[in-house]
Design a protein around this motif. Structure first.
Motif, mmCIF file in Angstrom:
data_model
loop_
_atom_site.group_PDB
_atom_site.id
_atom_site.type_symbol
_atom_site.label_atom_id
_atom_site.label_comp_id
_atom_site.label_asym_id
_atom_site.label_seq_id
_atom_site.Cartn_x
_atom_site.Cartn_y
_atom_site.Cartn_z
ATOM 1 N N ALA A 179 0.810 -1.220 0.000
ATOM 2 C CA ALA A 179 0.000 0.000 0.000
ATOM 3 C C ALA A 179 0.842 1.268 0.000
ATOM 4 N N ASN A 180 2.164 1.144 0.122
ATOM 5 C CA ASN A 180 3.014 2.338 0.158
ATOM 6 C C ASN A 180 3.285 2.911 -1.227
ATOM 7 N N TYR A 181 3.090 2.097 -2.275
ATOM 8 C CA TYR A 181 3.313 2.589 -3.632
ATOM 9 C C TYR A 181 2.192 3.548 -4.030
ATOM 10 N N ASP A 182 2.581 4.611 -4.727
ATOM 11 C CA ASP A 182 1.580 5.562 -5.216
ATOM 12 C C ASP A 182 0.943 5.017 -6.490
ATOM 13 N N PHE A 183 -0.325 5.348 -6.702
ATOM 14 C CA PHE A 183 -1.031 4.888 -7.894
ATOM 15 C C PHE A 183 -2.080 5.920 -8.277
ATOM 16 N N THR A 184 -2.598 5.778 -9.482
ATOM 17 C CA THR A 184 -3.649 6.662 -9.978
ATOM 18 C C THR A 184 -4.844 5.820 -10.403
ATOM 19 N N ILE A 185 -6.021 6.434 -10.364
ATOM 20 C CA ILE A 185 -7.237 5.808 -10.869
ATOM 21 C C ILE A 185 -7.867 6.767 -11.861
ATOM 22 N N PHE A 186 -8.451 6.201 -12.926
ATOM 23 C CA PHE A 186 -8.974 7.040 -13.992
ATOM 24 C C PHE A 186 -10.167 6.366 -14.650
ATOM 25 N N THR A 187 -10.929 7.150 -15.387
ATOM 26 C CA THR A 187 -12.023 6.646 -16.215
ATOM 27 C C THR A 187 -11.657 6.819 -17.678
ATOM 28 N N THR A 188 -12.302 6.032 -18.532
ATOM 29 C CA THR A 188 -12.012 6.085 -19.961
ATOM 30 C C THR A 188 -13.172 5.496 -20.726
ATOM 31 N N PRO A 189 -13.351 5.822 -22.053
ATOM 32 C CA PRO A 189 -12.697 6.913 -22.779
ATOM 33 C C PRO A 189 -13.478 8.208 -22.663
ATOM 34 N N PRO A 190 -12.861 9.379 -22.884
ATOM 35 C CA PRO A 190 -11.413 9.564 -22.937
ATOM 36 C C PRO A 190 -10.807 9.431 -21.541
ATOM 37 N N LYS A 191 -9.509 9.262 -21.484
ATOM 38 C CA LYS A 191 -8.863 9.049 -20.192
ATOM 39 C C LYS A 191 -8.974 10.301 -19.341
ATOM 40 N N HIS A 192 -9.499 10.130 -18.136
ATOM 41 C CA HIS A 192 -9.665 11.231 -17.190
ATOM 42 C C HIS A 192 -9.175 10.766 -15.830
ATOM 43 N N ILE A 193 -8.056 11.320 -15.366
ATOM 44 C CA ILE A 193 -7.515 10.975 -14.057
ATOM 45 C C ILE A 193 -8.369 11.646 -12.993
ATOM 46 N N LEU A 194 -8.863 10.858 -12.059
ATOM 47 C CA LEU A 194 -9.789 11.358 -11.047
ATOM 48 C C LEU A 194 -9.059 12.200 -10.002
ATOM 49 N N ASN A 195 -9.685 13.303 -9.635
ATOM 50 C CA ASN A 195 -9.128 14.208 -8.632
ATOM 51 C C ASN A 195 -9.447 13.667 -7.244
ATOM 52 N N PRO A 196 -8.440 13.373 -6.408
ATOM 53 C CA PRO A 196 -8.718 12.790 -5.084
ATOM 54 C C PRO A 196 -9.595 13.671 -4.202
ATOM 55 N N ALA A 197 -9.578 14.990 -4.412
ATOM 56 C CA ALA A 197 -10.354 15.894 -3.564
ATOM 57 C C ALA A 197 -11.782 16.093 -4.058
ATOM 58 N N ALA A 198 -12.110 15.606 -5.237
ATOM 59 C CA ALA A 198 -13.441 15.827 -5.812
ATOM 60 C C ALA A 198 -14.449 14.832 -5.250
ATOM 61 N N HIS A 199 -15.721 15.266 -5.181
ATOM 62 C CA HIS A 199 -16.798 14.379 -4.764
ATOM 63 C C HIS A 199 -17.135 13.406 -5.886
ATOM 64 N N LEU A 200 -17.607 12.233 -5.521
ATOM 65 C CA LEU A 200 -17.921 11.215 -6.526
ATOM 66 C C LEU A 200 -18.999 11.697 -7.486
ATOM 67 N N ILE A 201 -19.989 12.422 -6.970
ATOM 68 C CA ILE A 201 -21.077 12.889 -7.831
ATOM 69 C C ILE A 201 -20.585 13.938 -8.811
#
Length: 446
Positions: free
Chosen positions: A370-392
């Motif tokens: 769990a110490n490794y950094d990672f990113t989560i995104f949606t696609t298409p198009p690729k959009h990296i999710l902002n950790p501070a943004a609300h899910l809605i």
């Protein structure tokens, strides 16, 4: 993974050719199959969808082509030539082995050229969510079959342990059961999506008189949201550290959850497509009645656009706030699925007003490191999710599939607890039916 999708290709001789495809099929593979059956030179033609010439190296999942889409073979403006491809093999330690190859070379030959002295049976190469595992698959797969005819590409290399291979073998050897339930769940899912689509298409216009009331209504909306959130905390189906209530747990007693947020893991490779009856070519021909309906719908849509009033920024903001509150009133939680490169999917339940960081914290609980950094995104198009943004605010309500990108992977003990995808879909369908039933009852009481 089995599929029942196809693309209809109109050849220059006027004949239509049905080509069975998968999400990983390239445009060039479709063109090659048609040219081989009708005696054309593949280097002299391109595929055209409406007025857009498709890239021959593109993978079908990223072209936007729907099932049963019709494309046309057109002469190339410039004859297609073969060039070299720069390939990088990214190892698990982060090192990259670079090389330049022709498109006809196999993946096994590439691994031999970079002097990777390992057992190929335990090696898996991943490109664009496509996995090639084992010696036989590596020897049969070429860069050309992956859609790599020019440019640059990175292939990720991972090692499959013997236990992982046993899991995959057990998945592939399981008998298929519950077809009727899966069809019912699919219809429930389609009805759910259609209701969401209908609600999102409903126009909401605001008069100029309401513009002066926008600040007051925004203040009232914010206050109502805060009050609703307090109420939902006592009625919420799922919280950050709790599971379903007793009623829901009794309904889902046959599913063993991994922990908080009713976490489940299943393997995408286990999902099998259903077969459909083959339809004749003339079924897709445009008739006079079809053309009349299309023209009528186009006129209606144009009329709506022409008669729609212009909105100020305050009106648009108020309209967006109303839509957000409607979603918060309709959906008390959202179903999030995190897909990993090895096709394992982690599912959890979240509240719409939680942040993306809550999803990242949820994922860390099941990673090897769990110490490794990672990113989560949606696609298409690729959009990296902002950790501070609300899910809605990130359009992740009422459900969403997001993708994981990072050096770590799911723990082996978590993978061994995978659930049959049919049971997962059945669980989701029951939850949706229960929520819609409760919502209808509350509306009748109101």
């Amino acid at each position: 993974m089995a599929t029942n999708k196809k693309v209809i290709v109109l050849a220059p001789n006027g004949r239509r050719q049905n080509v069975a495809v998968t999400p990983n099929t390239t445009i060039l593979q479709i063109l090659e199959e048609v040219c081989q059956k009708h005696g054309y030179d593949v280097n002299d033609y391109d595929l055209k969808h409406f007025n857009h010439v498709l890239d021959s190296s593109a993978i079908l999942r990223f072209t936007g082509l729907a099932n049963n889409a019709q494309v046309e073979m057109v002469p190339c403006t410039k004859k297609r030539s073969i060039s070299t491809v720069v390939i990088g093999i990214q190892l698990e330690n982060g090192e990259r082995l670079m090389g330049e190859y022709i498109p006809d070379i196999t993946l096994a030959e590439i691994l031999q050229n970079v002097k990777l002295n390992e057992d190929f049976e335990k090696i898996t190469l991943i490109y664009m969510h496509r996995e090639i595992s084992g010696m036989e698959a590596l020897q049969k797969t070429t860069l050309k079959s992956l859609g790599l005819n020019n440019g640059r590409a990175i292939l990720r290399l991972i090692h499959k342990s013997s236990q992982d291979m046993q899991i995959i073998t057990s998945i592939s050897s399981k008998p298929e059961k519950g077809n009727e339930n899966s069809k019912k769940n699919k219809r429930n899912s389609e009805n759910e999506h259609s209701s969401i689509a209908d609600s999102s298409k409903t126009p909401s216009f605001i008069s100029s008189q309401e513009e002066t009331q926008a600040p007051k209504e925004l203040e009232m909306c914010s206050q109502n949201t805060a009050n609703k959130t307090k109420k939902e905390e006592t009625e919420m189906i799922v919280d950050s550290g709790q599971s379903y209530d007793k009623c829901e747990t009794d309904d889902l007693h046959n599913i063993e959850f991994l922990g908080e947020r009713n976490a489940l893991v299943f393997n995408q490779a286990e999902i099998q497509g259903t077969t459909r009856d083959e339809l004749p070519d003339d079924f897709y021909d445009l008739t006079v009645n079809d053309a009349k309906i299309l023209l009528r719908d186009a006129k209606r849509y144009r009329k709506v656009l022409e008669e729609a009033p212009l909105l100020t920024s305050a009106q648009r903001q108020l309209d967006q706030t109303k839509r957000t509150l409607d979603q918060l009133n309709k959906y008390r939680y959202t179903i999030i699925r995190i897909q990993f490169p090895d096709q394992f999917v982690l599912q959890g339940l979240f509240r719409p007003m939680e942040t993306v960081q809550a999803i990242k914290d949820f994922i860390k609980c099941y990673l090897i490191d769990a110490n490794y950094d990672f990113t989560i995104f949606t696609t298409p198009p690729k959009h990296i999710l902002n950790p501070a943004a609300h899910l809605i605010d990130e359009n992740l309500v009422p459900c969403a599939i997001i993708y994981y990108s990072g050096p770590s992977a799911l723990r082996l003990d978590i993978k061994e607890k995978y659930v049959d995808p049919k049971k997962v879909e059945s669980q989701v369908a029951r939850i949706r039916a229960k929520i819609h039933g409760n919502r209808s009852h509350s509306m009748e009481c109101a």
